[in-house]
Design an enzyme around this catalytic site. Structure first.
Site, PDB file in Angstrom:
ATOM      1  N   GLU A 221      36.356  42.689  35.266  1.00 35.25           N
ATOM      2  CA  GLU A 221      36.142  41.397  34.607  1.00 35.25           C
ATOM      3  C   GLU A 221      35.526  40.447  35.622  1.00 35.25           C
ATOM      4  O   GLU A 221      36.062  40.237  36.716  1.00 35.25           O
ATOM      5  CB  GLU A 221      37.486  40.866  34.106  1.00 35.25           C
ATOM      6  N   ASN A 264      44.305  39.906  33.190  1.00 36.31           N
ATOM      7  CA  ASN A 264      44.437  40.281  31.780  1.00 36.31           C
ATOM      8  C   ASN A 264      44.929  41.723  31.806  1.00 36.31           C
ATOM      9  O   ASN A 264      44.164  42.675  31.791  1.00 36.31           O
ATOM     10  CB  ASN A 264      43.102  40.152  31.046  1.00 36.31           C
ATOM     11  N   GLU A 345      44.972  32.250  27.257  1.00 37.59           N
ATOM     12  CA  GLU A 345      43.865  33.029  26.687  1.00 37.59           C
ATOM     13  C   GLU A 345      44.369  34.261  25.947  1.00 37.59           C
ATOM     14  O   GLU A 345      43.839  35.357  26.104  1.00 37.59           O
ATOM     15  CB  GLU A 345      42.882  33.431  27.791  1.00 37.59           C
ATOM     16  N   ARG A 390      41.528  19.531  28.190  1.00 36.84           N
ATOM     17  CA  ARG A 390      41.986  20.796  28.754  1.00 36.84           C
ATOM     18  C   ARG A 390      42.333  20.659  30.240  1.00 36.84           C
ATOM     19  O   ARG A 390      43.215  21.340  30.755  1.00 36.84           O
ATOM     20  CB  ARG A 390      40.898  21.839  28.538  1.00 36.84           C
ATOM     21  N   LYS A 414      44.484  27.383  40.298  1.00 36.34           N
ATOM     22  CA  LYS A 414      43.049  27.429  40.620  1.00 36.34           C
ATOM     23  C   LYS A 414      42.643  26.170  41.389  1.00 36.34           C
ATOM     24  O   LYS A 414      43.289  25.129  41.251  1.00 36.34           O
ATOM     25  CB  LYS A 414      42.215  27.553  39.346  1.00 36.34           C
ATOM     26  N   ASP A 419      38.058  25.511  35.617  1.00 35.87           N
ATOM     27  CA  ASP A 419      37.937  26.959  35.752  1.00 35.87           C
ATOM     28  C   ASP A 419      36.800  27.339  36.700  1.00 35.87           C
ATOM     29  O   ASP A 419      35.764  27.827  36.249  1.00 35.87           O
ATOM     30  CB  ASP A 419      37.690  27.588  34.371  1.00 35.87           C
ATOM     31  N   GLU A 447      31.438  33.875  39.108  1.00 37.86           N
ATOM     32  CA  GLU A 447      31.372  33.851  37.642  1.00 37.86           C
ATOM     33  C   GLU A 447      30.466  32.737  37.119  1.00 37.86           C
ATOM     34  O   GLU A 447      29.700  32.945  36.182  1.00 37.86           O
ATOM     35  CB  GLU A 447      32.790  33.679  37.074  1.00 37.86           C
TER      36      GLU A 447
END
Ligand code: BDP
Length: 758
Positions: A221, A264, A345, A390, A414, A419, A447
Site C-alpha cells: 500500500e 490495514n 477508514e 477532519r 502522524k 495525512d 504518497e
C-alpha cells in the site's frame, strides 16, 4: 591481477547480497600497505570515469578511498581489527559478529586490502573493538563517556595504548559496537581524518521503527518500488540474502525495529504458518539489533479465532489474545509488539462495541506486558460521522483519553493533522497528551509527493515538524522533545517511518529516494541533525566526495521538498491530489462519498476567495494548539504564509506580505515550483561525467518526468482556481499548455501502490 576495486564496484550488480559470505582471516599476516596501495591505484587508473551501478549498495558502498594519502593514513591506523571480547574473535555473539563482518567487508573495500582479525594487537595500527565487558578497553574511557553512550550508543576514538595510537570502538552493549562500526565506516567513507577522532553518540529516541505497509500477497500500500521485500510464500524455507542487507542498511542508521505488515491488517499473519515465516525474518534481523513487530487486526479473534465477538472487555477475547501473544513469543522471543489501526477508514476497532481507544489498546497492552512488548495505537482516525473539520478529529478523540492508557501503550501520531501532505502544521496532539508517550509517524514513501517518480528529499519536512515548538508548557516544548520523552519525562519513546522500500533492485524506485530512508534513520537517531548535514552526508556516501557532484546534488535535494510544495499545494493548500492513487492534481474532486475525501472540502475555493477557515470564525481547529501558537496561526495578519490557507479563507485580492494579491501569489508559487525543478536539469547534466552512467541516466529521466509533472500540477491548479478567481494569470507565470478539461480528463491507470486499483 585480481582487481579489488572492480570487484567491489560491481558487487552490487553481480551478487544478491552486498555483504559477501563470512570470510574472516584470523591471525593472518598483515598485508603490505604499499602493495595494497599500488593495487588500488592500478585499478583506479584502469577504470573508466563512470561505471555502471544499480544502486543496490545504497550508502554502504565502501568503494576505495580515492585520496592516496588519506587511504595510507587509514591503512596505518587500522592495520588489524582486534576483537577484545572474552568470547574471542572466532565465536563472538551474533551482534558482535555482525559488527566484525561489516568492518572486515567495509575495510576491504575502502582500503583495498584484507584487514586481519586478531584477539590481541600485534600491528603498529589497530582497531580495538569490544564492549565494556573487556576490562582493558574499559580502562580507556571514563564514566562520563559510558553514560553518554548509554545502552545503545558508542565511543569511537583515537586513544594511546602503551604509547601507541589505536582506534577504539567501545560500547556498553554489543548493539552499540555494531552502530559504532557503521559510524566508523561512515567516517572513513567521508574521507575524514582519524587524527583526533572522537565520536560519542547515543540515540535520543528508544524505538526507531520502519512501518512497512506490506500485504501478504506482496503488494505494498503506497509502495512505489516494486513488490514487498518479504517473500511470504517462500518463507521460511528460503531466506533471501536481501533480508540481511536490509538489516544492515537499517542498522547502519540505528533503526531497531520493523513492522512487517500493513496497518490495514490481515489477521492471517497471526496464524501459526505465518508466525513461522515471521520468526525466520526475525532470526535474520536479530543480530542487527532489529526487533520485529506486527500489525494486529482488531477483529482477529473473530476472523481466525472463531469467537463471536472481538469486544475488548469480553473475557473470552482477552483469553484469546493472551494465548495468541504467548504463541507469538514462543516463535519470536524478542517480539516488539503490535501496531494497531482501529476505527479508521473502515478498520475494525473497540468502538464497534461501544468501547474507546484506551479499552482497545489496554486489552493488548495487558497481554504483551509480561513479555515486555508494547502496543502502538494509531491516532490516525476518522469515523463514519464526518466532523466539521477532519483536522480536528484525532485530537477530539484522543486528548480526553490522556492518562487512561497502560504504561506500555504508545500513541502513534502522524506529523500533521490531515495525512502526510507536502506541508502541514504539526499535529495538535503533540504537547497535548502529557501523560501518554507519543510516537511521531512520518511517511518516507512519497504518497502525496510524486511517489517514486519525483524527487522530494523529506528531511526538511520532518525537521520542520520535529523542531516546531508546541509551546505546550512555554517555549522549548518542541515536537522532538515530546517524542523523545524528555519533555514529559516518559520512560518510553518512539518514532516511526512508513517505508519506501520494495523489491526494485535499488530498493526505492527513484535512486535519490534512498536519501529519504537514510534521512529518516539519521533523524530517528538524532532529531536535531540539520537536514543540510544529512543531505551532504548521504550524497557523499552514495555518489562520492567530489565537490563537483556534492554541491549540485545537495542543492537539488534541499530544494526539492519546497519545490513540490510550490507546484502542488502552496501557501497552506492541501489535499488537492487526484483521487485513489494520489498522483497528480485533482483540485476539482468533489464526488466521493465522504465529504472529507474530496479536494473541494479542503480548499473551499469560491468567488470570494480560497482556504479552509480554521480560525475562531471557522472550525476553530486552531484552538487545539497552545495559546501562543493558536494566536499566531489564528490571525491572518500574523500567520506565516506557508500555513495561510490551512487556517484561513481569504479573498483573492488579500494583500500578501510581498505586496502582491493572494491570487497572484498563488500563481507565482506554482511557477516557482516548476522553475526550481527545471533548474535541476542543467545541474544534473553538469555531473554526467562524474556519476556512473546507469544511475545518472535513471535520475536524468526522472527529473525530466518531474518537470512535466510540475507543469501539469501548475496548469491544472491555476486553471481550476481561475474559474473562481476570474483574474488573469499574472506576468512571470507561463500560460497553461492545455485547457482545464484536458487536465480533468487525465485518467491514470495502474499507478503503483493504489489499494483501490483493480
Ligand atoms: C493514508 C493512505 C492509506 C493508509 C492511511 C493510513 O492513503 O492508504 O491506509 O493513510 O495511514 O495516507 O492508515
Amino acid at each position: 591481477m585480481r582487481c579489488a576495486t572492480v570487484s567491489s564496484a560491481s558487487a552490487g550488480r553481480s551478487s544478491a547480497s552486498a555483504l559477501p559470505p563470512r570470510r574472516v582471516r584470523r591471525h593472518g599476516s598483515s598485508v603490505g600497505a604499499l602493495l595494497g596501495l599500488v593495487a588500488v591505484l592500478g585499478c583506479l587508473l584502469s577504470l573508466p570515469a563512470a561505471r555502471g551501478e544499480d544502486g543496490y549498495r545504497l550508502w554502504l558502498r565502501y568503494d576505495p578511498v580515492v585520496d592516496p594519502a588519506v587511504r595510507q593514513a587509514y591503512v596505518e591506523a587500522l592495520g588489524e581489527i582486534v576483537i577484545a571480547e572474552p568470547t574471542g574473535p572466532e565465536m563472538p555473539a551474533a551482534t558482535l559478529a555482525a559488527a566484525r563482518d561489516e568492518l572486515v567487508h567495509g575495510l576491504r573495500g575502502l582500503l583495498g586490502t584484507d584487514v586481519p582479525v586478531r584477539p590481541t594487537a600485534t600491528a603498529p595500527g589497530a582497531l580495538l573493538v569490544g564492549t565494556t565487558a573487556n576490562a582493558a578497553l574499559l580502562a580507556l574511557v571514563t564514566e562520563t563517556d559510558l553514560r553518554a553512550a548509554g545502552p545503545e550508543g558508542y565511543i569511537v576514538r583515537q586513544v594511546k595504548v602503551d604509547g601507541r595510537s589505536r582506534i577504539l570502538l567501545l560500547a556498553n552493549h554489543e548493539v552499540g559496537v555494531l552502530y559504532g562500526a557503521f559510524a566508523l565506516l561512515r567516517h572513513l567513507q567521508l574521507g575524514e581524518p582519524l587524527t583526533g577522532l572522537n565520536l560519542v553518540s547515543a540515540p535520543r529516541i528508544q524505538r526507531r521503527l520502519l512501518n512497512h505497509w506490506d500485504n501478504l500477497n506482496r503488494t505494498v500500500e503506497r509502495g512505489y518500488a516494486g513488490q514487498s521485500l518479504w517473500d511470504w510464500f517462500i518463507l521460511p524455507d528460503y531466506l533471501s540474502p536481501r533480508y540481511r542487507d536490509y538489516a544492515r542498511a537499517c542498522a547502519s542508521l540505528g533503526l531497531n525495529g520493523t513492522v512487517l505488515t500493513n496497518v490495514n491488517a490481515n489477521a492471517l499473519v497471526l496464524t501459526p504458518a505465518y508466525l513461522e515465516k515471521v520468526a525466520a525474518l526475525a532470526g535474520v534481523f536479530r543480530p542487527y539489533g532489529i526487533r520485529v513487530y506486527l500489525t494486529a487486526r482488531f477483529s482477529a479473534p473473530k476472523e481466525i479465532g472463531g469467537l463471536p465477538t472481538a469486544d475488548p472487555l469480553d473475557a473470552g477475547v482477552k483469553r484469546w489474545w493472551r494465548a495468541k501473544v504467548d504463541e507469538i513469543y514462543r516463535h519470536v522471543p524478542d517480539f516488539g509488539g503490535f501496531l494497531v489501526k482501529a476505527n479508521s477508514e473502515g478498520q475494525p476497532g473497540p468502538q464497534d462495541y461501544g468501547r474507546n481507544h484506551a479499552d482497545g489498546a489496554n486489552l493488548l497492552a495487558d497481554v504483551l506486558a509480561p513479555h515486555n512488548g508494547v502496543v502502538i495505537w494509531r491516532a490516525f482516525v476518522y469515523d463514519a460521522n464526518v466532523p466539521d473539520d477532519r483536522a480536528k478529529q484525532a485530537y477530539t478523540e484522543f486528548r480526553p483519553l490522556d492518562g487512561q492508557f497502560r504504561d506500555n501503550v504508545i500513541v502513534q501520531v502522524k506529523n500533521g493533522p490531515i495525512d502526510f501532505m507536502p506541508r502541514e502544521p504539526f499535529h495538535p496532539l503533540f504537547g497535548a497528551m502529557p501523560r501518554t508517550p507519543l510516537c511521531a509517524e512520518l511517511q518516507i514513501t512519497q504518497e502525496y509527493l510524486g511517489g517514486a517518480a519525483n524527487l522530494a528529499f523529506l528531511a526538511p519536512m520532518w525537521s520542520e515538524v520535529l523542531t516546531a515548538d508546541t509551546q505546550a508548557a512555554g517555549p522549548g516544548s518542541t515536537v522532538g522533545r515530546v517524542v523523545d520523552g524528555s519533555f514529559d519525562l516518559h520512560g518510553i519513546s518512539m518514532i516511526a517511518g512508513v517505508a519506501n522500500l520494495g523489491s526494485d533492485r535499488n530498493w526505492t524506485g527513484h535512486p535519490l529516494a534512498q536519501a529519504n530512508w537514510y534521512a529518516f534513520g539519521r533523524l530517528a537517531w538524532d532529531h536535531t541533525l540539520p537536514p543540510a548535514a544529512i543531505a551532504n552526508e548521504w550524497t557523499r556516501l552514495t555518489y562520492g566526495n567530489a565537490p563537483a557532484v556534492v554541491a549540485p546534488l545537495t542543492r537539488m535535494l534541499l530544494e526539492s521538498r519546497e519545490a513540490v510544495v510550490n507546484y502542488e499545494m502552496p501557501l497552506g493548500l492541501h489535499h488537492l491530489m487526484a483521487e485513489g492513487h494520489h498522483y497528480g492534481p485533482g483540485p476539482w474532486v468533489d464526488h466521493l462519498p465522504r465529504a472529507d475525501w474530496n479536494s473541494v472540502y479542503y480548499h473551499r475555493a469560491d468567488a470570494q476567495g480560497i482556504g479552509f477557515d480554521r480560525s475562531a470564525n471557522g472550525s476553530n481547529g486552531v484552538a487545539q494548539y497552545a495559546t501562543p501558537v493558536a494566536q499566531l496561526w489564528g490571525d491572518p495578519a500574523r500567520c506565516p504564509d506557508e500555513f495561510l490557507l490551512w487556517f484561513h479563507h481569504l479573498p483573492w485580492d488579500h494583500r500578501m506580505r510581498s505586496g502582491r494579491t493572494l491570487w497572484d501569489e498563488i500563481c507565482l508559487h506554482y511557477q516557482l515550483g516548476v522553475d526550481t525543478v527545471r533548474a535541476w536539469l542543467p545541474l544534473w547534466a553538469g555531473v554526467q561525467d562524474r556519476v556512473d552512467a546507469e544511475r545518472w541516466a535513471h535520475v536524468d529521466a526522472l527529473l525530466r518526468r518531474q518537470e512535466q509533472d510540475a507543469r501539469t500540477w501548475r496548469d491544472a491548479c491555476i486553471l481550476y482556481f481561475q474559474t473562481f478567481a476570474r483574474r488573469p494569470i499574472p506576468n512571470g507565470v507561463e500560460q497553461p499548455e492545455h485547457h482545464l478539461e484536458y487536465y480533468k480528463a487525465i485518467q491514470l491507470r495502474y499507478v503503483p501502490g493504489d489499494p483501490s486499483a483493480k
